[in-house]
Enzyme design. Structure first.
Site, PDB file in Angstrom:
ATOM      1  N   ARG A 128      -5.265  -4.090  -5.863  1.00  0.00           N
ATOM      2  CA  ARG A 128      -5.206  -2.702  -5.733  1.00  0.00           C
ATOM      3  C   ARG A 128      -4.123  -2.653  -7.080  1.00  0.00           C
ATOM      4  NH1 ARG A 128      -5.810  -0.766  -0.989  1.00  0.00           N
ATOM      5  NH2 ARG A 128      -7.904   0.092  -1.143  1.00  0.00           N
ATOM      6  N   GLN A 133      -9.027   0.131 -10.428  1.00  0.00           N
ATOM      7  CA  GLN A 133     -10.310   0.870  -9.660  1.00  0.00           C
ATOM      8  C   GLN A 133     -11.457   0.911  -9.692  1.00  0.00           C
ATOM      9  OE1 GLN A 133      -7.775   3.824 -10.486  1.00  0.00           O
ATOM     10  NE2 GLN A 133      -5.872   4.034  -8.951  1.00  0.00           N
ATOM     11  N   ASP A 136     -12.826  -0.793  -6.786  1.00  0.00           N
ATOM     12  CA  ASP A 136     -12.215  -0.666  -5.680  1.00  0.00           C
ATOM     13  C   ASP A 136     -13.019  -0.095  -4.658  1.00  0.00           C
ATOM     14  OD1 ASP A 136     -10.682  -0.288  -2.890  1.00  0.00           O
ATOM     15  OD2 ASP A 136      -8.844   0.765  -4.094  1.00  0.00           O
ATOM     16  N   SER A 139     -11.577   2.208  -1.506  1.00  0.00           N
ATOM     17  CA  SER A 139     -11.379   3.114  -1.246  1.00  0.00           C
ATOM     18  C   SER A 139     -12.385   4.422  -1.413  1.00  0.00           C
ATOM     19  CB  SER A 139     -10.158   2.966  -2.892  1.00  0.00           C
ATOM     20  OG  SER A 139      -8.940   2.689  -2.971  1.00  0.00           O
ATOM     21  N   TYR A 234       0.115  -2.140   1.274  1.00  0.00           N
ATOM     22  CA  TYR A 234      -0.462  -2.265   2.246  1.00  0.00           C
ATOM     23  C   TYR A 234       0.404  -1.492   2.907  1.00  0.00           C
ATOM     24  CZ  TYR A 234      -5.433  -3.657   0.607  1.00  0.00           C
ATOM     25  OH  TYR A 234      -6.573  -2.710   0.339  1.00  0.00           O
TER      26      TYR A 234
HETATM   27  P1  NAD Z   1      -5.503   0.521   4.984  1.00  0.00           P
HETATM   28  O1  NAD Z   1      -6.147   0.984   4.898  1.00  0.00           O
HETATM   29  O2  NAD Z   1      -4.894  -0.552   5.301  1.00  0.00           O
HETATM   30  O3  NAD Z   1      -4.276   1.422   6.088  1.00  0.00           O
HETATM   31  C1  NAD Z   1      -3.960   3.072   6.341  1.00  0.00           C
HETATM   32  C2  NAD Z   1      -2.947   3.506   6.119  1.00  0.00           C
HETATM   33  O4  NAD Z   1      -2.145   2.790   7.456  1.00  0.00           O
HETATM   34  C3  NAD Z   1      -1.809   3.163   5.168  1.00  0.00           C
HETATM   35  O5  NAD Z   1      -1.287   4.124   5.284  1.00  0.00           O
HETATM   36  C4  NAD Z   1      -0.999   1.958   5.954  1.00  0.00           C
HETATM   37  O6  NAD Z   1       0.440   2.533   5.646  1.00  0.00           O
HETATM   38  C5  NAD Z   1      -1.246   3.206   7.110  1.00  0.00           C
HETATM   39  N1  NAD Z   1      -0.495   2.363   8.831  1.00  0.00           N
HETATM   40  C6  NAD Z   1      -0.381   0.962   9.002  1.00  0.00           C
HETATM   41  N2  NAD Z   1      -0.435   0.902  10.282  1.00  0.00           N
HETATM   42  C7  NAD Z   1       0.231   2.257  10.462  1.00  0.00           C
HETATM   43  C8  NAD Z   1       1.222   2.465  11.553  1.00  0.00           C
HETATM   44  N3  NAD Z   1       1.226   1.885  13.095  1.00  0.00           N
HETATM   45  N4  NAD Z   1       1.045   3.825  11.505  1.00  0.00           N
HETATM   46  C9  NAD Z   1       0.640   4.539  11.515  1.00  0.00           C
HETATM   47  N5  NAD Z   1       0.516   4.077   9.859  1.00  0.00           N
HETATM   48  C10 NAD Z   1      -0.415   2.784   9.563  1.00  0.00           C
HETATM   49  O7  NAD Z   1      -5.128   1.412   3.842  1.00  0.00           O
HETATM   50  P2  NAD Z   1      -5.363   2.115   2.322  1.00  0.00           P
HETATM   51  O8  NAD Z   1      -6.269   2.718   2.344  1.00  0.00           O
HETATM   52  O9  NAD Z   1      -5.898   0.983   2.022  1.00  0.00           O
HETATM   53  O10 NAD Z   1      -4.273   2.292   1.307  1.00  0.00           O
HETATM   54  C11 NAD Z   1      -3.073   0.964   1.256  1.00  0.00           C
HETATM   55  C12 NAD Z   1      -2.174   1.761   0.043  1.00  0.00           C
HETATM   56  O11 NAD Z   1      -3.046   1.319  -1.120  1.00  0.00           O
HETATM   57  C13 NAD Z   1      -1.593   2.982   0.235  1.00  0.00           C
HETATM   58  O12 NAD Z   1      -0.744   2.700  -0.350  1.00  0.00           O
HETATM   59  C14 NAD Z   1      -2.743   3.019  -0.726  1.00  0.00           C
HETATM   60  O13 NAD Z   1      -2.349   4.475  -2.082  1.00  0.00           O
HETATM   61  C15 NAD Z   1      -2.747   2.338  -1.603  1.00  0.00           C
HETATM   62  N6  NAD Z   1      -3.410   1.914  -2.929  1.00  0.00           N
HETATM   63  C16 NAD Z   1      -3.329   1.978  -4.699  1.00  0.00           C
HETATM   64  C17 NAD Z   1      -4.922   1.945  -4.859  1.00  0.00           C
HETATM   65  C18 NAD Z   1      -4.292   1.441  -6.407  1.00  0.00           C
HETATM   66  O14 NAD Z   1      -3.993   1.371  -7.054  1.00  0.00           O
HETATM   67  N7  NAD Z   1      -5.413   1.338  -7.777  1.00  0.00           N
HETATM   68  C19 NAD Z   1      -6.356   1.765  -4.560  1.00  0.00           C
HETATM   69  C20 NAD Z   1      -6.134   2.777  -3.300  1.00  0.00           C
HETATM   70  C21 NAD Z   1      -5.251   2.018  -2.345  1.00  0.00           C
END
Ligand code: NAD
Length: 391
Positions: A128, A133, A136, A139, A234
């Site tokens: 990530r 990006q 990804d 995403s 995460y």
């Molecule tokens: P994910 O699909 O793993 O999970 C979805 C969401 O569920 C997450 O925000 C997580 O905090 C939340 N979650 C987990 N347990 C929970 C609970 N018990 N109650 C409520 N919420 C809960 O997450 P994702 O969409 O893959 O994203 C994870 C992180 O990575 C985020 O911060 C996102 O912004 C970041 N991200 C960064 C990049 C990048 O920098 N290029 C790209 C994609 C995602």
């Protein structure tokens, strides 16, 4: 036959007919050809997503009727769903297999890939980072899944989403609760806000509050004690006590919601169970839940994978292929992720990844090479399961 004499790259559509996405679109095929690949696609692939055989042939793709033969002669295979045993047994040693390989749920399959000498690239393991990006796919697909979840819920709800002032009275806006505000959750919020719903959202990561509020939604304050972000942004898994506190605090919000979209996931693990049976039973009949975390086990106790059920009047939808509801766009961005991934990881001189590269993305995604599983987490999972089998 294709006139392109380059190494053969085969696109394999998902196993499940309900998933209409494809890993190569006519537009992405042009770029793959520029990278040196002779692109092969099964006949009829992509038709359900709006791509015709003419579209593929016009850009120089070879249409193959015998997919098994095409797998055996491929130098690279791009897949959407994790490889079946049938596919693995047909792959030749040294073939690149790139796609969603679901390594944490199916470590045994990753061992089969290693044993078969396959060079596998796992989309789940794309770091990530800003540089990664464009590759990804978690995403790109999550974003469309979040959008599709809201559209689906809105269609199933017997109520309008926006507030409407009419001469016959005022219609109040629908209340939507989004649980988990990663990529899918944020897109669900943005979509629901644009449609005029009143949106409340919750995530365990404290940094989520600002993002939720910037989209015009309310962040639910729930105190579950200390929560920290894991590596890569995460979430960490909550303890059983913390999950219990979260459920209790969310119960009232659930009972007030017309729609709940759940998207909470923990990288490499089963999704946390957040909305329990009693919470569903506290909701108003006619309410709709879309469990967008169903592909990793689901956040709602009653969700059934691939089904739409009704419990005491509440509709609960467990579609594991939400992004496929907008298959054309989902395929376009997924295919673009593949183009970037291959461009970044494959050395054009050898048309193979460099196993000794110190590039963070190559080290992250290259899951099997030269008969070895390179990710220590998958090796540990396999060791613990073989210890479990021995005891
Ligand atoms: P994910 O699909 O793993 O999970 C979805 C969401 O569920 C997450 O925000 C997580 O905090 C939340 N979650 C987990 N347990 C929970 C609970 N018990 N109650 C409520 N919420 C809960 O997450 P994702 O969409 O893959 O994203 C994870 C992180 O990575 C985020 O911060 C996102 O912004 C970041 N991200 C960064 C990049 C990048 O920098 N290029 C790209 C994609 C995602």
């Amino acid at each position: 036959m294709s006139e392109n004499a380059g190494p053969r790259l085969l696109a394999v559509p998902p196993d499940d007919k309900l998933d209409r996405r494809v890993p190569v679109t006519p537009e992405s095929a042009v770029k793959l050809v520029e990278q040196g690949w002779a692109v092969c696609v099964p006949e009829h692939m992509g038709e359900a997503a709006g791509f015709s055989r003419d579209d593929y042939q016009t850009v120089g793709c070879e249409l193959v009727s015998n997919v098994d033969d095409a797998i055996a002669s491929a130098n690279a295979v791009l897949c959407v769903s994790p490889p079946s045993e049938n596919l693995i047994t047909k792959l030749s040693p040294g073939t690149i297999l790139a796609g969603f390989l679901d390594p944490f749920a199916e470590p045994g399959r990753i061992k089969q890939l290693a044993d078969a000498g396959v060079v596998s690239l796992s989309l789940e393991l794309v770091p990530r980072t800003t540089l990664a990006q464009s590759m990804d796919a978690l995403s790109s697909q999550a974003s469309l899944a979040g959008y599709a979840a809201v559209i689906l819920a809105a269609e199933r709800l017997a109520k309008a989403l926006p507030m409407m002032s009419t001469p016959a009275g005022t219609i109040r806006p629908a209340k939507i609760l989004v649980v988990g505000t990663g990529v899918a959750g944020l897109q669900a919020i943005a979509t629901a806000v644009r449609l005029g719903a009143r949106v409340t959202a919750y995530d365990v990561r404290p940094t989520a509050k600002e993002q939720v509020e910037s989209l015009g939604a309310k962040f639910a304050k729930i105190d579950v004690g200390e929560t920290e972000e894991a590596k890569g942004g995460y979430a960490n898994e909550l303890t059983a006590e913390q999950l219990d506190m979260q459920r209790k605090a969310l119960a009232k919000l659930c009972s007030e919601s017309d729609i709940i979209i759940t998207t909470a996931q923990i990288f490499g693990r089963r999704a946390p169970l957040i909305v329990m049976r009693d919470m569903v039973e506290g909701m108003t009949p006619g309410a709709v839940i879309v469990d967008a975390a169903i592909a990793t086990g689901g956040n709602v106790e009653l969700t059934k994978v691939g089904q739409e059920i009704e419990h005491q009047g509440v509709k609960i939808i467990g579609d594991p292929f939400l992004a496929s509801r907008v298959a054309r766009d989902a395929s376009a961005v997924l295919a673009s992720n593949f183009v970037s991934l291959l461009k970044h990881t494959v050395n054009p001189a050898t048309m193979q990844p460099e196993p000794d590269s110190d590039d963070e993305i190559v080290r992250g995604v290259l899951l099997t090479y030269g008969g070895e599983i390179r990710d220590e987490r998958i090796r540990a999972l396999l060791e613990s399961s073989s210890e479990g089998n021995q005891s």
